[in-house]
Design a protein around this motif. Structure first.
Motif, PDB file in Angstrom:
ATOM      1  N   ASN A 327      15.669  70.078  -0.250  1.00 42.97           N
ATOM      2  CA  ASN A 327      14.520  69.958  -1.144  1.00 42.97           C
ATOM      3  C   ASN A 327      14.490  68.601  -1.845  1.00 42.97           C
ATOM      4  OD1 ASN A 327      14.259  71.001  -4.509  1.00 42.97           O
ATOM      5  ND2 ASN A 327      12.450  70.671  -3.221  1.00 42.97           N
ATOM      6  N   ASN A 331       9.391  68.138  -5.164  1.00 41.86           N
ATOM      7  CA  ASN A 331       8.719  69.197  -4.420  1.00 41.86           C
ATOM      8  C   ASN A 331       9.262  70.558  -4.874  1.00 41.86           C
ATOM      9  OD1 ASN A 331       7.133  67.642  -2.353  1.00 41.86           O
ATOM     10  ND2 ASN A 331       9.211  66.844  -1.939  1.00 41.86           N
ATOM     11  N   HIS A 332       8.409  71.572  -4.782  1.00 39.99           N
ATOM     12  CA  HIS A 332       8.875  72.912  -5.169  1.00 39.99           C
ATOM     13  C   HIS A 332      10.019  73.330  -4.246  1.00 39.99           C
ATOM     14  CE1 HIS A 332       9.066  77.162  -6.033  1.00 39.99           C
ATOM     15  NE2 HIS A 332       8.335  76.937  -7.125  1.00 39.99           N
ATOM     16  N   ARG A 335       9.132  75.443  -1.317  1.00 41.31           N
ATOM     17  CA  ARG A 335       8.073  74.990  -0.410  1.00 41.31           C
ATOM     18  C   ARG A 335       8.644  74.849   0.999  1.00 41.31           C
ATOM     19  NH1 ARG A 335       5.178  69.301  -1.510  1.00 41.31           N
ATOM     20  NH2 ARG A 335       4.125  69.075   0.507  1.00 41.31           N
TER      21      ARG A 335
END
Lengths: 581, 581
Positions: A327, A331-332, A335
């Motif tokens: 990740n 960004n989430h 996601r």
């Protein structure tokens, strides 16, 4: 010090000595610290891959807590066995236990198991920096979830630099219990436990619940937060050291971070001459550190994947990849990457795996030269056999069985009648045995005999693979040695030639490891010094294979072993030992 | 005798004494024999109700082999623990262990558990004729299948006659493992294990495989011969003694042989003043002998049934009856009876069960009169409680927990710090506690304190039932006393009145038993003599209830207990005890 000033002058000289002694002791403790852990081990329902089953946890977690220590520290782990009816033993995988062979944690070899209700105190020095592991070493308890990582920070600078230090433990996962698997393996006819139901990345996987529909209602829940994918959050433009370890019950794995190269810099606690891979092959019991630069498009996330290699992961029902998320902040973390997970190497591409094994060399500035000759060579033919109708694995036609009195205590305290005094053979019928034919050698036996090594000699072990009891089949076996690191002198295909192959041994910069793969139909050559007084297991790290007899035990320098703690006794003939009436 | 003739005359007088001694000893052995058993205990896959699961077997069987002995015999059972990682203890249920309290087989009370690989030798005298049981007494292992029957033949004539002697053990059966059930019971929030999946008659039941379809493919097989119904073959016109025993984990049962009356003649090893029943209520831990005349139409077979009573067997998914076949020879043993299984009593007809409890009296010629007064009265209020968030059962607000050092060893060898020295209370707040309200007494505690009884006194125990933590609910609990038989002085509904109810005690012909039900919202009054030196558990025989703390322990005459065998030691603080260095 306050007390010191209150004391009379007559006592001063003695006290002065004591004073400096305390300062020294305190200084020593400050330099080499003590890491104290208290662990409660019990069964709990967990859903690591969305499928709810009983898991052995440490302080409520599986994987258990990471032990973080400094090189030279003393680690103390108080293990409270809170299982209801089941005993326990925990092995500190990769820690050589120099001077403390009784705390290696190997049931039947170095200790009696820990009874329910008992608290057992492990205490040992982590004398080298690097990445190590711990796990249950009793029955097949490891695969019930009792495992974790040991990270030892170095006192000296390392030959590489990074911004962040992260860990990922890989595993495979079965829905059946260790009891059920052991019962299957001990059935006549033999019943193989089969492939795992899922692959876990740092304790999290994803079983496809629809594969076990009705009865799994309430048992399998794809929305259970316990099986949300593992997320490794990173920031762009940095270098990450990622310690990757595998404690699979069965599977050899290929590990990959989509779109990112990995530079291998450490293996089993030893610095590696750096080399770059797209995917890292990793076998059960191995640890690696890889450096990863977060140099890709930071607007998205990437897949972290593990895939089975060496066994047919595509055969129905198939073994889906382990998936986690790399990740890029911000960004989430949940996601999904916009791409499909990367295509793993073909499961049967053994040349690629052998090539990576061969690529692992000691770092040029950290090479420990091996002795150039050996004092004893033991060639170990690995075969499957049938003994009394049961399926076994054997070394030179001897299938290993554990006694219920630990070797270490039996040998040190001269308890007789514990194990077979006939050692297993140092070799097999090299000239006539066909390693590419189905093993039909019917004269295999089961034994708890061990190899007794002269102290402080150089021992070569050649692991020789062969065909199993199925046609055209030879498997990958990661062999793990307790109490030592060994030099990996070479790998080869086919039958090891004792006259010629040693000429090509790498004596220049062989990597030292504690776990090494033996590739299908191939051989692996190791060298170690029998310089650590104790009794040490050496075995295939596949849980079911060791259970089926794929292991041996070495004794060395038993007369140099210190006074055994009575905490390791109490079972088998050591119950009687303690009774002096 | 040959040797005797060869010896010189000078030695004759001494040898003559020896000679007669040997004759006496031999004579004694001839009269009171030795029954020697060797048992191997392990896990195996079995399908007792067509559903395949791991079962603990003895010599490959569950139920295990029946021990058949003569009154006065010495029974020796060598138990080899061949479980992989799990310990073991076996209780000889109903055998009072006079002089051998260390072989009662109760883990934590009378012995340390038997470790994997160890062989433990139980040796005890079966001093009374009758029908007894054995089963695991460690964790919740009993329900994993380790159980069986002990039949002791009398030296003297019995007060009834019969042509054939047969046995039937009843059980209930869960598909989850004992580990899984224990984990559920120890969860927050509490998770009840639920009703059993089937009822077994002599180890055989029939689970409806369609209830767990997909995942049970290959797991559930209605045609598996292991779950073909139990068949009791009989010939017409005879009298059968049938020993009926229950070792259910949870269920109270109604047992019936379609179309045949049963005359109850024995209960827990004591002769009963005969009475006739259509169905026999039987609680876990109880044994009965019934006489059955094969006086029905011999051209057909009849159903043998067991049905749950006391709990709602009709609530979905329901608990189907246990079914076996009463086979009139020469009808085919597998021929189904032409009728439907008989309708069992309503599950909630507690009056009918209380009436049968009251009907059981000592046989008029075999009555052992109880002492007319008691020296100590302990009233035991049975409630559910929440302690630290966990659901428990409690006696007088104390939930029992087992220590990991056996009481017997701790007390006899004066090992301190093993258990709480505060005994549980002898009563509760009789005046103010409302037994028909939901238990919300929040001051319950968990303790391993025990009742210490003066030796050789008469003790009354009043088991007082109450409402559980669910509205309008009170359950049936079979309480079992180790080391003794007790007189059953009375049963009643509602709250026991210590001033008035004892006036109605049956002091004329109370039956003696070792297990007795406490009926919903009722009380049961027992009397026993504290004349058996040792430490004895007294507990609800429902596996999960004892696990949840529904029990107590009595000590009596510990100073009269003989030298303990070291085989029972080795755990907890008795590990240190054995170490004299």
């Amino acid at each position: 010090m306050v007390q010191f000033q209150l004391l009379s002058l007559r006592a001063a000289p003695k006290l002065l000595v004591l004073f400096f002694f305390f300062i020294l002791v305190n200084f020593h403790i400050a330099e080499a610290g003590v890491r104290h852990y208290k662990w409660e081990v019990k069964y709990e329902y967990k859903s690591p891959d969305c499928y709810k089953k009983l898991v052995i946890t440490i302080n409520g977690k599986s994987p258990g807590p990471t032990i973080q220590a400094q090189e030279g520290d003393t680690v103390i782990v108080e293990v409270n066995n809170n299982l209801l009816t089941e005993n326990l033993a925990i092995h500190w995988h990769g820690i050589r236990q120099i001077g403390t062979p009784w705390f290696d944690g190997t049931e039947g070899v170095t200790q009696c198991p820990i009874l329910p209700g008992d608290t057992f105190v492990y205490q040992f020095v982590v004398d080298r920096p690097g990445t190590y592991l711990y796990h249950a070493h009793y029955g097949m308890q490891r695969e019930a979830g009792l495992y974790g990582m040991i990270r030892v920070a170095p006192n000296d600078p390392e030959p590489f630099s990074y911004d962040f230090d992260r860990s990922i433990i890989l595993n495979d996962w079965y829905h059946s219990s260790a009891f059920e698997q052991a019962a299957l393996l001990s059935s006549i006819p033999f019943q193989w436990v089969g492939e795992p139901q899922s692959l876990l990345i740092h304790g999290k996987g994803k079983f496809e619940c629809s594969l076990s529909p009705s009865s799994a209602a309430g048992v399998c829940d794809k929305n259970n937060p316990e099986c949300s994918p593992f997320v490794q959050t990173v920031v762009s433009g940095k270098t990450y050291r990622i310690r990757v370890a595998s404690l699979t019950a069965l599977s050899a794995l290929s590990f990959e971070i989509e779109g990112h190269n990995m530079t291998v810099v450490e293996a089993d606690g030893h610095y590696v001459e750096p080399f770059v891979v797209k995917n890292l092959y990793i076998y059960s019991g191995e640890t690696y550190s890889v450096l990863v630069k977060t140099n890709q498009d930071p607007s998205r996330n990437y897949w972290i994947t593990s895939n089975v290699v060496g066994r047919n992961r595509t055969a129905p029902p198939g073994i889906p990849p382990g998936l986690a998320i790399f990740n890029y902040y911000p960004n989430h973390p949940k996601r999904q990457p916009p791409t499909s997970p990367p295509t793993p190497p073909a499961w049967d591409n053994k040349d690629s795996r052998l090539a990576q094994s061969l690529a692992i060399k000691a770092h040029q500035n950290y090479t420990v030269k091996p002795p150039t000759t050996s004092d004893r060579v033991i060639v170990m033919l690995n075969t499957q056999n049938t003994i009394d109708g049961f399926r076994h694995w054997s070394v030179n036609n001897v299938s290993f069985s554990l006694p219920h009195t630990p070797y270490l205590v039996a040998l040190k305290e001269n308890i007789t009648g514990v194990f077979n005094q006939t050692p297993p053979p140092d070799g097999y019928d090299f000239n006539n045995y066909d390693i590419s034919s189905v093993a039909n050698n019917s004269n295999a036996t089961s034994s708890n005999g061990i190899y007794r090594l002269q102290f402080n000699i150089t021992v070569d072990v050649i692991l020789q693979n062969a065909n199993t009891m199925s046609k055209n089949t030879s498997e990958t076996h990661p062999w793990h040695l307790h109490g030592h690191d060994f030099w990996v002198l070479g790998y080869g295909n086919g039958k090891f030639d004792v006259n010629n192959h040693p000429k090509n041994y790498n004596l220049v910069n062989p990597i030292m490891k504690n776990t090494v793969p033996m590739h299908p139909f191939g051989w692996t050559a190791l060298r170690f010094r029998s310089d650590n007084p104790g009794v040490w297991a050496f075995h295939c790290h596949i849980e079911s294979h060791f259970y089926m007899g794929m292991g041996v035990v070495f004794e060395e320098g038993i007369d140099r072993v210190g006074k055994l703690p009575s905490s390791i006794m109490g079972c088998g003939k050591t119950k009687g030992l303690l009774r002096h009436n």
